[in-house]
Design a protein around this motif. Structure first.
Motif, PDB file in Angstrom:
ATOM      1  N   ARG A  34       6.041 -27.604 -39.869  1.00  0.00           N
ATOM      2  CA  ARG A  34       6.046 -28.482 -38.708  1.00  0.00           C
ATOM      3  C   ARG A  34       6.057 -27.662 -37.427  1.00  0.00           C
TER       4      ARG A  34
ATOM      5  N   PRO B 241      11.895 -54.326 -34.876  1.00  0.00           N
ATOM      6  CA  PRO B 241      10.741 -53.554 -34.403  1.00  0.00           C
ATOM      7  C   PRO B 241       9.500 -53.603 -35.262  1.00  0.00           C
TER       8      PRO B 241
ATOM      9  N   ILE C 173      -4.777 -52.044 -34.192  1.00  0.00           N
ATOM     10  CA  ILE C 173      -4.681 -53.350 -33.557  1.00  0.00           C
ATOM     11  C   ILE C 173      -5.943 -53.536 -32.722  1.00  0.00           C
TER      12      ILE C 173
ATOM     13  N   ARG D  98      13.566 -48.097 -29.442  1.00  0.00           N
ATOM     14  CA  ARG D  98      13.467 -48.536 -30.824  1.00  0.00           C
ATOM     15  C   ARG D  98      12.015 -48.701 -31.258  1.00  0.00           C
ATOM     16  N   LEU D  99      11.114 -48.728 -30.296  1.00  0.00           N
ATOM     17  CA  LEU D  99       9.726 -48.992 -30.615  1.00  0.00           C
ATOM     18  C   LEU D  99       8.915 -47.715 -30.597  1.00  0.00           C
TER      19      LEU D  99
ATOM     20  N   ILE E  54       2.360 -59.997 -34.254  1.00  0.00           N
ATOM     21  CA  ILE E  54       3.522 -59.112 -34.244  1.00  0.00           C
ATOM     22  C   ILE E  54       4.759 -59.875 -34.669  1.00  0.00           C
TER      23      ILE E  54
ATOM     24  N   GLY F 215       4.843 -46.015 -30.831  1.00  0.00           N
ATOM     25  CA  GLY F 215       3.399 -46.147 -30.873  1.00  0.00           C
ATOM     26  C   GLY F 215       2.857 -47.454 -30.339  1.00  0.00           C
ATOM     27  N   VAL F 216       2.021 -48.081 -31.138  1.00  0.00           N
ATOM     28  CA  VAL F 216       1.317 -49.262 -30.672  1.00  0.00           C
ATOM     29  C   VAL F 216       2.280 -50.416 -30.409  1.00  0.00           C
ATOM     30  N   TYR F 217       3.384 -50.497 -31.147  1.00  0.00           N
ATOM     31  CA  TYR F 217       4.351 -51.565 -30.893  1.00  0.00           C
ATOM     32  C   TYR F 217       4.894 -51.450 -29.475  1.00  0.00           C
TER      33      TYR F 217
ATOM     34  N   ALA G  17       3.399 -49.987 -26.957  1.00  0.00           N
ATOM     35  CA  ALA G  17       2.312 -50.302 -26.028  1.00  0.00           C
ATOM     36  C   ALA G  17       2.183 -51.806 -25.863  1.00  0.00           C
TER      37      ALA G  17
ATOM     38  N   LEU H  15      10.155 -57.936 -30.969  1.00  0.00           N
ATOM     39  CA  LEU H  15      10.135 -56.490 -31.202  1.00  0.00           C
ATOM     40  C   LEU H  15      11.490 -55.870 -30.944  1.00  0.00           C
TER      41      LEU H  15
ATOM     42  N   ILE I 227      10.550 -35.617 -35.381  1.00  0.00           N
ATOM     43  CA  ILE I 227      11.524 -35.139 -36.358  1.00  0.00           C
ATOM     44  C   ILE I 227      11.773 -33.643 -36.184  1.00  0.00           C
TER      45      ILE I 227
ATOM     46  N   PHE J 179       3.599 -41.169 -21.278  1.00  0.00           N
ATOM     47  CA  PHE J 179       2.678 -40.841 -22.352  1.00  0.00           C
ATOM     48  C   PHE J 179       2.817 -39.376 -22.756  1.00  0.00           C
TER      49      PHE J 179
ATOM     50  N   MET K 144      -6.840 -41.399 -20.185  1.00  0.00           N
ATOM     51  CA  MET K 144      -7.463 -41.053 -21.460  1.00  0.00           C
ATOM     52  C   MET K 144      -8.587 -40.058 -21.264  1.00  0.00           C
TER      53      MET K 144
ATOM     54  N   HIS L  25      -2.442 -44.029 -30.720  1.00  0.00           N
ATOM     55  CA  HIS L  25      -2.779 -44.978 -29.652  1.00  0.00           C
ATOM     56  C   HIS L  25      -4.281 -45.079 -29.425  1.00  0.00           C
ATOM     57  N   ILE L  26      -4.986 -43.994 -29.732  1.00  0.00           N
ATOM     58  CA  ILE L  26      -6.387 -43.888 -29.323  1.00  0.00           C
ATOM     59  C   ILE L  26      -7.284 -45.013 -29.844  1.00  0.00           C
TER      60      ILE L  26
ATOM     61  N   PRO M 105     -11.076 -37.311 -27.854  1.00  0.00           N
ATOM     62  CA  PRO M 105      -9.934 -38.230 -27.863  1.00  0.00           C
ATOM     63  C   PRO M 105      -8.734 -37.704 -27.078  1.00  0.00           C
TER      64      PRO M 105
ATOM     65  N   MET N 105      -6.601 -48.028 -30.662  1.00  0.00           N
ATOM     66  CA  MET N 105      -6.291 -49.274 -29.981  1.00  0.00           C
ATOM     67  C   MET N 105      -6.862 -49.266 -28.566  1.00  0.00           C
TER      68      MET N 105
ATOM     69  N   GLY O 249       4.985 -39.267 -25.495  1.00  0.00           N
ATOM     70  CA  GLY O 249       4.597 -40.095 -26.629  1.00  0.00           C
ATOM     71  C   GLY O 249       4.725 -41.587 -26.404  1.00  0.00           C
ATOM     72  N   GLN O 250       5.085 -42.013 -25.202  1.00  0.00           N
ATOM     73  CA  GLN O 250       5.255 -43.456 -24.990  1.00  0.00           C
ATOM     74  C   GLN O 250       4.124 -43.988 -24.115  1.00  0.00           C
ATOM     75  N   LEU O 251       3.271 -44.828 -24.708  1.00  0.00           N
ATOM     76  CA  LEU O 251       2.230 -45.445 -23.905  1.00  0.00           C
ATOM     77  C   LEU O 251       2.813 -46.725 -23.337  1.00  0.00           C
TER      78      LEU O 251
ATOM     79  N   ARG P 221       6.574 -35.725 -28.248  1.00  0.00           N
ATOM     80  CA  ARG P 221       5.323 -36.432 -28.406  1.00  0.00           C
ATOM     81  C   ARG P 221       4.653 -36.118 -29.738  1.00  0.00           C
TER      82      ARG P 221
END
Lengths: 296, 671, 237
Positions: free
Chosen positions: B485, A284, A38, B180-181, A235, B183-185, B187, A280, B256, B125, B312, A96-97, B359, A99, B128-130, B252
């Motif tokens: 994994r 989603p 994005i 329910r969201l 979106i 990654g980028v969604y 964020a 969303l 799974i 974060f 970051m 995320h990076i 990164p 973006m 795993g949640q930004l 994060r």
């Protein structure tokens, strides 16, 4: 003017605004399709194009030059973003990076622009060829509005044709769907990705010139609200879907204008964000988006 | 401990190392020389006098460059030395030795607040949640507490806590739909939320609308801020160094796998999200009562970007990353007072530069020498813990797992149809079949990743086909995956301890208060014993990704054993192994079955291994059961041979005599 | 026509292919058979340039192929149909065919070729405007082969064309391959279904654990029991 006429007038304004948004949104969704990122700098590309057009118009060049300048400058900056902020990122990093990297690029672009043009609003001249209007019944249709809608339609149709009918369009869609197989067919991802990025940025820049003319002013901080509204549209319509981006942009444009007309102008930006959140929550992946299946 | 970077003795790798060294040299040049070159060019070439003397930028750039270099060196000792050097540098700044730089007392409050907000951004974060709504949460805390102190004359502490807890409540409520969201969604949605909050305050007249709120009493002292920061850090340190921190890391990196190991992923996400909101609200209240005036524009994207760059750049692995980066970046405004309006630009450029360079951020666990379970703790062992033996009751049924008529479809595709077989207690049972036969699909159905459309799966007498993976783990079913994994950046020991996550009881409160230490020690010792059983004790402290392939496969098995399951489902445990390694694996599995009393169901393609190891073999083809029998019979079974080698009888369908042609398409059977 | 010399492929530390040397002569159908996980697909992917070879080389018509990128190898005339078909689900049948012809510049001839493909595969002509994702498994396999043929390859690499398909359709596909070979196409075929593969192949190589354990004429391989052992473990009693 009666209530209905007022409503229709606002509807028309909303459609015009939405068409401009659509141009930016198509670019955003195309880039996501092909790169999976994005591009949160899309709003700044819009702003940069607007300023390029402004410089042209102030120097006395006509509408065509302004449009070309807007597209070219924005396109060039977009290519820089892809080259500097995205391509060097290694594969397999946190999604995320990329973006967040575009956020950094957006900030840099905005700040550089304020250094060059100062932080104030600049009046945007209307090109002579677009001055005037035509009267249709109770409605007054400015040439500016007609031109914006007309150009937006032409560009949208042209882009859809490019993506759906040409060999390059097939390559774009193939690379978006499966880069590895596309590579096996001879499609060069190293060309397709920058190309799409450049085109999407150029469209945003073009939209910038159009919106500048429409509102008769432009400022260096307009990139953020525009970027977020377009993001909401994309979106809403589903990342990767051109059709969705266009529909959603029109809806958001109309919703925004209606909010200003019937509610209060200070809530205008909240509409877009509210849309993002509600959509969303319900779905989603957006309206036309496709869920990403995970292989176990 | 040296960083592993592959075995340099390989000829092929040597060329790669040379190229890597060249790349890092180029990077070093870019970091140290280019900024000054650019400044010289801008100042003297373009005549941009406002930039001042390039050398006056030295204090500004030096800290940044040092920080960047920490991320570029390979040797941990060098990196740590650089950290020490940077610390000295900043101490020099803070002590007033640098001309024009204010002493620490005036910078500290602002630094503390920024640090708190960076940590508030970091916390979700880390699982795993930004969440980009943190600016909005800060606003909520600020306005709420200011409202209480100015309007209702509340004393400072209650108002502050009310604001913080109120914000935490909002965060808690938001965290549910946020589940329910991904990654980028997520964020983007949280970005929208933050902006909606800000716009709300712009329009909310009672708090002054766009003009903001003034006249807030100055309650916050510097020591309040320092104390709060210290307490937050201490709590997070205690919380994240044990079970909860491991779980957050797992969520994060691989949700799974985390779920399959019994980690309650939703709880972890809600916890980190809510705590992040709490800290943001707290910081908001503290700042409001320090600067005495708040306005919606302070809680917009400019502030968010400040914190984003810090997180970051600093690194997501621990809260120390954001802390360190706060010092480096937070001091920039002071060092650059002569160029205050370039700060945002510099922020953006730094963000891009550091993301491209590193990164994952500069400060990592490895650099700090932190672990989620110190080896020391494990080796501090007292008496060895007795091996928990799965006691088989006298009247326990022979059949442990019964698959009855299981069917699964994906859209129009029938992946499984009417599959029936039984796995007996203490057995090693093989599941074989050609590619695409549905073996992994069946595994996924048994372990709760897929819901079945027909039939039932009964484990230990109770149906299990609609249970979640975490629930199944508690019942005693554990699995490995086809593609390994493991958590590569965690140590071998930490991976195994994650396997035992469900067996441990310490929740967030106990961990935060440091009451989990005994349980951690016991778990670490158990893990070490398991590693001993699998011959991995030597590498217990190494990062999982540095292990050889065969060792990684064994580590996976150790990890599933950690939850003490009754039934192990192993997905291609011998994949990629040569004959000797496979034989070794076979011996190992037999030991696990015999000594530990486990039952094993495994998918395998290595027929030698399957036929020699398994007491019973089930064959699938095209989603259907072919046979379920002892190996000798399976090898002779004509349908099995046909399934693997292909059928000898061809059924060509020719419209015309003798012409083998694709126009036979008209006779196609069911796809 | 095609030769590999001590080809090795590594995934991280695992050596999936441990020094495979094979030859495909012009006009032949050669089969690579063996149990799952034997390294057949990896060998093919190394030839077509998707995977980099850790060791060894590939040559085509005497000129080296190793080190070239995938799309350059396509331009040389070596085209692969990957495992699981991998057609573009969001493109129509015709567009998939056009994608296959991407490297060609002669637009008129491409259009003619598309017509010829649709003639050859009437089922595809019926679905010419439909999206690739709506086709059945067998139809997708035919589309994948047709798409590969669009670039007029001289050597066709096929990875498990029978996978996931019903027996009747598998027959149709193999009949097609035999016919294409009669028309002059050289084929290197990876297959788990050994009997089917040996039915149309002239020669075959048997892979196990990343190395060639057997090779020879199809008839010879079918006759002796070594195949059985390679696939099902212990020798048949």
């Amino acid at each position: 003017m009666s209530d209905i006429e007022f409503f229709l007038q606002q509807l028309g304004n909303g459609v015009i605004l939405g068409s401009a948004y659509a141009l930016i949104a198509i670019g955003l969704t195309l880039v996501f399709g092909v790169l999976g990122v994005i591009n949160l700098a899309q709003g700044e590309l819009f702003m940069v194009g607007a300023f390029a057009g402004l410089v042209c118009l102030e120097q006395g060049f006509g509408l065509t030059a302004a449009l070309l300048a807007g597209a070219a400058v924005a396109g060039g900056v977009g290519l820089l973003i892809e080259r500097i902020a995205l391509r060097p990122l290694p594969a397999g990093i946190d999604p995320h990076i990329p973006m967040v990297s575009t956020i950094g690029a957006a900030v840099v672009i905005q700040q550089v622009t304020t250094k060059i043009f100062s932080t104030r609003q600049h009046p945007y001249p209307t090109p002579a060829v677009l001055a005037g209007s035509v009267t249709l019944g109770p409605f007054q249709l400015d040439y500016v509005n007609l031109f914006i809608i007309g150009l937006a339609i032409v560009l949208m149709v042209g882009l859809t044709l490019l993506v759906q009918r040409t060999r390059l369009g097939i390559a774009i869609r193939a690379v978006a769907e499966n880069p590895r197989t596309a590579g096996l067919m001879g499609m060069n991802r190293g060309f397709v990705v920058p190309f799409v990025f450049g085109v999407s940025s150029a469209l945003a820049g073009l939209a910038g010139v159009l919106v500048g003319i429409y509102f008769n002013n432009i400022g260096p901080f307009v990139g953020i609200p525009i970027g977020l509204k377009v993001l909401a549209a994309v979106i809403f319509g589903g990342l990767g879907s051109i059709r969705g981006a266009v529909c959603a942009s029109l809806v958001i444009g109309v919703a925004e204008v209606m909010t200003v007309a019937y509610v209060a102008s200070s809530w205008r930006d909240a509409v877009a964000f509210g849309v993002i959140i509600v959509v969303l929550l319900l779905r989603p992946v957006g309206l036309f988006g496709s869920p990403v299946a995970q292989k176990v | 401990m040296k960083r592993h970077r592959g075995d340099p003795s390989r000829a092929a790798d040597a060329g790669f190392l040379r190229a890597e060294r060249r790349a890092r040299l180029r990077l070093a040049l870019l970091v140290w020389i280019v900024p000054y070159a650019a400044l010289f060019a801008a100042r003297y070439g373009l005549g941009y006098a406002k930039l001042g003397q390039p050398l006056s930028w030295l204090p500004v750039l030096l800290g940044l460059q040092l920080f960047a270099t920490i991320g570029m060196v390979r040797d941990l000792r060098h990196a740590r030395a650089l950290v020490g050097l940077a610390a000295l540098l900043y101490l020099a700044y803070f002590s007033g030795l640098v001309p024009g730089f204010a002493a620490v007392s005036s910078v500290l409050p602002q630094l503390c607040i920024v640090a708190l907000m960076a940590i508030a951004l970091w916390l979700p974060f880390s699982s795993g949640q930004l969440s980009l709504a943190q600016a909005g949460f800060m606003a909520l805390g600020a306005y709420a507490s200011a409202w209480l102190t100015t309007g209702s004359q509340w004393p400072f502490l209650p108002a502050l806590l009310a604001g913080a807890f109120g914000t935490a409540l909002v965060g808690f409520v938001v965290s549910y739909p946020a589940l329910r969201l991904r990654g980028v969604y997520l964020a983007v949605a949280t970005l929208g939320l933050g902006e909606v909050i800000r716009i709300f305050f712009v329009n909310f007249e009672p708090t002054g609308g766009a003009f903001g709120m003034s006249g807030i009493p100055r309650y916050t002292q510097t020591w309040h801020l320092v104390l709060t920061l210290a307490v937050v850090c201490a709590v997070l340190f205690a919380l994240m160094r044990g079970r909860i921190g491991r779980a957050a890391w797992a969520v994060r990196h691989d949700e799974i796998a985390a779920a399959a190991l019994g980690v309650e992923t939703t709880r972890i996400r809600i916890l980190t999200f809510t705590l992040g909101a709490f800290i943001a609200g707290l910081a908001g209240g503290l700042q409001a009562h320090y600067v005495r005036f708040i306005a919606p524009e302070n809680y917009g994207l400019a502030a968010l970007i400040d914190w984003l760059v810090i997180v970051m750049m600093g690194g997501y692995e621990t809260f120390v990353g954001p802390l360190a980066a706060t010092v480096v970046l937070g001091t920039l405004p002071e060092l650059m007072r002569f160029l205050s309006d370039w700060r945002l630009l510099l922020n953006g450029a730094i963000l891009v530069a550091f993301l491209v360079l590193r990164p994952n951020g500069i400060i990592g666990r490895e650099l700090l020498g932190w672990r989620f379970s110190p080896m020391r703790v494990a080796r501090d062992g007292a008496a060895p813990v007795a091996q928990p033996r799965a006691a088989v009751e006298a009247d326990a049924s022979k059949v442990l797992l019964a698959v009855e008529g299981v069917g699964k479809r994906f859209g129009g595709l029938l992946a499984l149809t009417g599959v029936c077989f039984e796995v007996e207690r203490g057995q090693i049972h093989g599941l074989i079949g050609p590619n695409g036969a549905g073996k992994t699909t069946l595994f996924n159905a048994i372990t709760g990743l897929y819901a079945i459309d027909a039939g039932s799966i009964v484990f230990d007498g109770r149906p299990i086909h609609d249970l979640r993976p975490q629930e199944l783990l508690r019942r005693g079913i554990a699995r490995t995956f086809q593609n390994i994994r493991l958590f590569g950046h965690l140590s071998v020991l930490e991976n195994v301890m994650l396997g035992g996550h469900a067996r441990m009881k310490s929740g967030p409160l106990r961990c935060a208060l440091g009451l989990d230490r005994r349980e951690e020690r016991a778990a670490a010792q158990r893990a070490l014993q398991l590693l001993g059983l699998l011959d991995l004790e030597q590498v217990a402290g190494d990062a999982a990704e540095t292990l050889s392939y065969g060792d990684q496969r064994r580590l996976e098995i150790a990890r599933v054993l950690a939850s003490d399951p009754a039934l192990l489902l192993l997905d291609e445990p011998a994949a990629g192994m040569n004959a000797a390694e496979a034989a070794e694996l076979g011996r190992l599995l037999r030991r696990i079955c015999g000594e530990l009393g486990k039952t094993i169901l495994l998918i395998e393609h290595d027929m030698e291994l399957v036929m020699s190891l398994c007491e019973r073999v089930t064959v699938l083809d095209h989603g259907q059961l072919v046979t379920s029998d002892v190996p000798a019979e399976v090898q002779r079974h004509p349908a099995v041979i046909a399934a693997y080698l292909g059928s000898a009888d061809t059924q060509t369908c020719t419209p015309g005599a003798g012409r083998h042609d694709v126009r036979v398409a008209a006779c196609e059977g069911v796809p | 026509m095609l030769a590999t010399q001590d080809l090795a492929v590594r995934y991280g530390r695992i050596e999936a292919v441990k020094g495979v040397s094979l030859r495909v002569g012009a006009g032949e159908i050669v089969a690579l058979i063996g149990a799952n996980g034997a390294g057949k697909s990896s060998t093919l992917l190394a030839i077509s340039g998707v995977l980099a070879a850790a060791r060894g080389g590939v040559s085509f018509d005497g000129r080296p192929l190793s080190g070239l990128s995938a799309h350059e190898i396509v331009r040389r005339g070596v085209v692969q149909v990957v495992e699981g078909r991998a057609i573009f689900a969001r493109l129509t049948v015709t567009e998939n065919l056009l994608a296959g012809a991407y490297t060609r510049r002669d637009r008129g001839a491409v259009a003619t070729d598309i017509e010829k493909m649709l003639d050859r595969f009437p089922r595809l002509r019926d679905r010419a405007a439909q999206l690739g994702g709506t086709l059945s498994g067998g139809e997708q396999q035919m589309l994948a082969i047709a798409r590969a043929l669009m670039s007029r390859p001289r050597l066709l690499l096929l990875d498990e064309p029978s996978m996931g398909l019903a027996p009747l359709i598998v027959d149709a596909i193999f009949d097609l391959l035999a016919e294409l070979n009669r028309e002059g196409l050289t084929i290197l075929l990876v297959e788990q279904n050994a009997v089917k593969a040996l039915g149309i192949a002239h020669r075959a190589y048997v892979l196990a654990n990343g190395a060639v354990v057997d090779e020879g004429e199809s008839q010879a391989l079918l006759a002796d029991g070594r195949l059985h052992e390679a696939y099902l473990g212990m020798a048949r009693s």
